[in-house]
Design a protein around this motif. Structure first.
Motif, PDB file in Angstrom:
ATOM      1  N   ARG A  31       0.793  20.094  -2.310  1.00  0.00           N
ATOM      2  CA  ARG A  31       2.121  19.501  -2.528  1.00  0.00           C
ATOM      3  C   ARG A  31       2.133  18.023  -2.121  1.00  0.00           C
ATOM      4  O   ARG A  31       2.690  17.193  -2.830  1.00  0.00           O
ATOM      5  CB  ARG A  31       3.187  20.260  -1.752  1.00  0.00           C
ATOM      6  N   LEU A  32       1.503  17.703  -0.991  1.00  0.00           N
ATOM      7  CA  LEU A  32       1.455  16.313  -0.540  1.00  0.00           C
ATOM      8  C   LEU A  32       0.717  15.448  -1.564  1.00  0.00           C
ATOM      9  O   LEU A  32       1.189  14.361  -1.921  1.00  0.00           O
ATOM     10  CB  LEU A  32       0.795  16.207   0.828  1.00  0.00           C
ATOM     11  N   LYS A  33      -0.393  15.933  -2.041  1.00  0.00           N
ATOM     12  CA  LYS A  33      -1.168  15.192  -3.047  1.00  0.00           C
ATOM     13  C   LYS A  33      -0.321  14.957  -4.303  1.00  0.00           C
ATOM     14  O   LYS A  33      -0.298  13.853  -4.861  1.00  0.00           O
ATOM     15  CB  LYS A  33      -2.440  15.966  -3.390  1.00  0.00           C
ATOM     16  N   ARG A  34       0.382  15.973  -4.721  1.00  0.00           N
ATOM     17  CA  ARG A  34       1.254  15.856  -5.895  1.00  0.00           C
ATOM     18  C   ARG A  34       2.369  14.835  -5.660  1.00  0.00           C
ATOM     19  O   ARG A  34       2.691  14.026  -6.519  1.00  0.00           O
ATOM     20  CB  ARG A  34       1.843  17.220  -6.225  1.00  0.00           C
ATOM     21  N   MET A  35       2.971  14.873  -4.465  1.00  0.00           N
ATOM     22  CA  MET A  35       4.058  13.943  -4.137  1.00  0.00           C
ATOM     23  C   MET A  35       3.561  12.500  -4.123  1.00  0.00           C
ATOM     24  O   MET A  35       4.259  11.596  -4.589  1.00  0.00           O
ATOM     25  CB  MET A  35       4.659  14.305  -2.776  1.00  0.00           C
ATOM     26  N   ILE A  36       2.382  12.280  -3.570  1.00  0.00           N
ATOM     27  CA  ILE A  36       1.810  10.930  -3.558  1.00  0.00           C
ATOM     28  C   ILE A  36       1.565  10.463  -4.990  1.00  0.00           C
ATOM     29  O   ILE A  36       1.877   9.321  -5.341  1.00  0.00           O
ATOM     30  CB  ILE A  36       0.519  10.885  -2.711  1.00  0.00           C
ATOM     31  N   GLY A  37       1.053  11.347  -5.838  1.00  0.00           N
ATOM     32  CA  GLY A  37       0.835  11.007  -7.244  1.00  0.00           C
ATOM     33  C   GLY A  37       2.132  10.654  -7.961  1.00  0.00           C
ATOM     34  O   GLY A  37       2.183   9.687  -8.740  1.00  0.00           O
ATOM     35  N   GLU A  38       3.190  11.406  -7.698  1.00  0.00           N
ATOM     36  CA  GLU A  38       4.491  11.123  -8.321  1.00  0.00           C
ATOM     37  C   GLU A  38       5.044   9.777  -7.858  1.00  0.00           C
ATOM     38  O   GLU A  38       5.566   9.005  -8.662  1.00  0.00           O
ATOM     39  CB  GLU A  38       5.484  12.244  -8.016  1.00  0.00           C
ATOM     40  N   GLU A  39       4.926   9.493  -6.567  1.00  0.00           N
ATOM     41  CA  GLU A  39       5.397   8.214  -6.039  1.00  0.00           C
ATOM     42  C   GLU A  39       4.594   7.061  -6.656  1.00  0.00           C
ATOM     43  O   GLU A  39       5.152   6.029  -7.020  1.00  0.00           O
ATOM     44  CB  GLU A  39       5.292   8.202  -4.510  1.00  0.00           C
ATOM     45  N   TRP A  40       3.311   7.250  -6.777  1.00  0.00           N
ATOM     46  CA  TRP A  40       2.423   6.236  -7.364  1.00  0.00           C
ATOM     47  C   TRP A  40       2.827   5.956  -8.816  1.00  0.00           C
ATOM     48  O   TRP A  40       2.921   4.801  -9.225  1.00  0.00           O
ATOM     49  CB  TRP A  40       0.986   6.739  -7.289  1.00  0.00           C
ATOM     50  N   ARG A  41       3.065   7.011  -9.585  1.00  0.00           N
ATOM     51  CA  ARG A  41       3.458   6.838 -10.994  1.00  0.00           C
ATOM     52  C   ARG A  41       4.810   6.144 -11.118  1.00  0.00           C
ATOM     53  O   ARG A  41       5.021   5.339 -12.013  1.00  0.00           O
ATOM     54  CB  ARG A  41       3.488   8.190 -11.703  1.00  0.00           C
ATOM     55  N   ARG A  42       5.749   6.451 -10.230  1.00  0.00           N
ATOM     56  CA  ARG A  42       7.082   5.860 -10.289  1.00  0.00           C
ATOM     57  C   ARG A  42       7.129   4.409  -9.812  1.00  0.00           C
ATOM     58  O   ARG A  42       7.838   3.594 -10.380  1.00  0.00           O
ATOM     59  CB  ARG A  42       8.055   6.682  -9.430  1.00  0.00           C
ATOM     60  N   GLY A  44       4.147   2.564  -8.317  1.00  0.00           N
ATOM     61  CA  GLY A  44       2.877   1.870  -8.117  1.00  0.00           C
ATOM     62  C   GLY A  44       2.247   2.216  -6.770  1.00  0.00           C
ATOM     63  O   GLY A  44       2.775   3.030  -6.019  1.00  0.00           O
ATOM     64  N   PRO A  45       1.127   1.566  -6.461  1.00  0.00           N
ATOM     65  CA  PRO A  45       0.333   1.945  -5.287  1.00  0.00           C
ATOM     66  C   PRO A  45       0.824   1.368  -3.959  1.00  0.00           C
ATOM     67  O   PRO A  45       0.197   1.588  -2.933  1.00  0.00           O
ATOM     68  CB  PRO A  45      -1.044   1.379  -5.622  1.00  0.00           C
ATOM     69  N   ASP A  46       1.934   0.654  -3.962  1.00  0.00           N
ATOM     70  CA  ASP A  46       2.354  -0.044  -2.753  1.00  0.00           C
ATOM     71  C   ASP A  46       3.291   0.762  -1.855  1.00  0.00           C
ATOM     72  O   ASP A  46       3.990   0.184  -1.023  1.00  0.00           O
ATOM     73  CB  ASP A  46       3.027  -1.372  -3.128  1.00  0.00           C
ATOM     74  N   GLY A  47       3.304   2.071  -1.993  1.00  0.00           N
ATOM     75  CA  GLY A  47       4.179   2.898  -1.168  1.00  0.00           C
ATOM     76  C   GLY A  47       3.582   3.190   0.197  1.00  0.00           C
ATOM     77  O   GLY A  47       2.484   2.748   0.540  1.00  0.00           O
ATOM     78  N   TYR A  48       4.331   3.962   0.965  1.00  0.00           N
ATOM     79  CA  TYR A  48       3.963   4.265   2.349  1.00  0.00           C
ATOM     80  C   TYR A  48       4.147   5.755   2.638  1.00  0.00           C
ATOM     81  O   TYR A  48       4.904   6.440   1.963  1.00  0.00           O
ATOM     82  CB  TYR A  48       4.836   3.470   3.324  1.00  0.00           C
ATOM     83  N   VAL A  49       3.466   6.191   3.680  1.00  0.00           N
ATOM     84  CA  VAL A  49       3.615   7.558   4.167  1.00  0.00           C
ATOM     85  C   VAL A  49       3.964   7.494   5.648  1.00  0.00           C
ATOM     86  O   VAL A  49       3.261   6.858   6.439  1.00  0.00           O
ATOM     87  CB  VAL A  49       2.337   8.391   3.965  1.00  0.00           C
ATOM     88  N   LEU A  50       5.067   8.127   5.996  1.00  0.00           N
ATOM     89  CA  LEU A  50       5.458   8.292   7.387  1.00  0.00           C
ATOM     90  C   LEU A  50       4.877   9.618   7.854  1.00  0.00           C
ATOM     91  O   LEU A  50       5.175  10.669   7.284  1.00  0.00           O
ATOM     92  CB  LEU A  50       6.988   8.304   7.503  1.00  0.00           C
ATOM     93  N   MET A  51       4.014   9.544   8.853  1.00  0.00           N
ATOM     94  CA  MET A  51       3.421  10.745   9.432  1.00  0.00           C
ATOM     95  C   MET A  51       4.072  10.952  10.795  1.00  0.00           C
ATOM     96  O   MET A  51       4.051  10.046  11.634  1.00  0.00           O
ATOM     97  CB  MET A  51       1.906  10.583   9.581  1.00  0.00           C
TER      98      MET A  51
END
Length: 179
Positions: A31-42, A44-51
């Motif tokens: 699910r995390l991998k899918r969410m990162i892919g969706e954010e990237w598509r929407r 671009g690659p400049d997003g962030y992840v709060l852990m």
């Protein structure tokens, strides 16, 4: 668990991945991998992840907060059974051992208010939680900083806190450890 699961699990968000049939670590990572892919598509690659990680999760669970959580989601008879069982095994005002089914259910459910807040109030689609490990994905770092601050307040309300060394915001392009 047989009695608790049908009463509690329907109240959890889909991306709460721990201790439920058909879910687990593989589900959470996928699910995390899918969410990162969706954010990237929407965006671009400049997003962030709060852990985020809750400090000493089971050891810091406040009994009154766990009982209040169960009171809010269980019918009276279920609440009485659960609380009687917890009180007969755990004394003092804080801390549980994660071995029992009731404590496992408490562990996946206690932050449920936070889960719903992030998904429904903040409307962040890229969010997953496995027990005390949270991952939040967004293209705006400030949104994640505010989310972290809100989670800290909500945790404080139930006597818990984030683990400072394990709570970070990283670029989405980094390797994101999860479970």
């Amino acid at each position: 668990l047989v009695l608790l699961a049908p009463l509690v699990f329907p109240k959890l968000i889909y991306d709460n991945a721990a201790c439920q049939k058909g879910k687990g670590t593989d589900f959470a990572r996928s699910r995390l991998k899918r969410m990162i892919g969706e954010e990237w598509r929407r965006h671009g690659p400049d997003g962030y992840v709060l852990m985020m990680d809750i400090r000493k999760y089971y050891d810091s669970m406040v009994h009154v907060a766990v009982e209040a959580m169960f009171r809010d989601i269980l019918p009276d008879w279920g609440y009485r059974l659960v609380v009687d069982a917890l009180r007969s095994h755990y004394h003092g005002d804080r801390g549980y051992s994660p071995g029992s089914s009731i404590v496992q259910v408490a562990g996946i459910t206690l932050p449920n208010r936070i889960d719903h807040y992030i998904k429904e109030r903040l409307r962040i689609r890229g969010y997953s939680r496995y027990m005390d490990d949270f991952r939040v994905i967004h293209h705006d770092r400030r949104v994640l900083e505010e989310c972290r601050d809100d989670v800290e307040v909500m945790l404080r309300d139930i006597g818990m806190s984030l683990h400072r060394d394990k709570t970070v915001i990283v670029p989405m392009t980094n390797v994101i450890p999860y479970l």
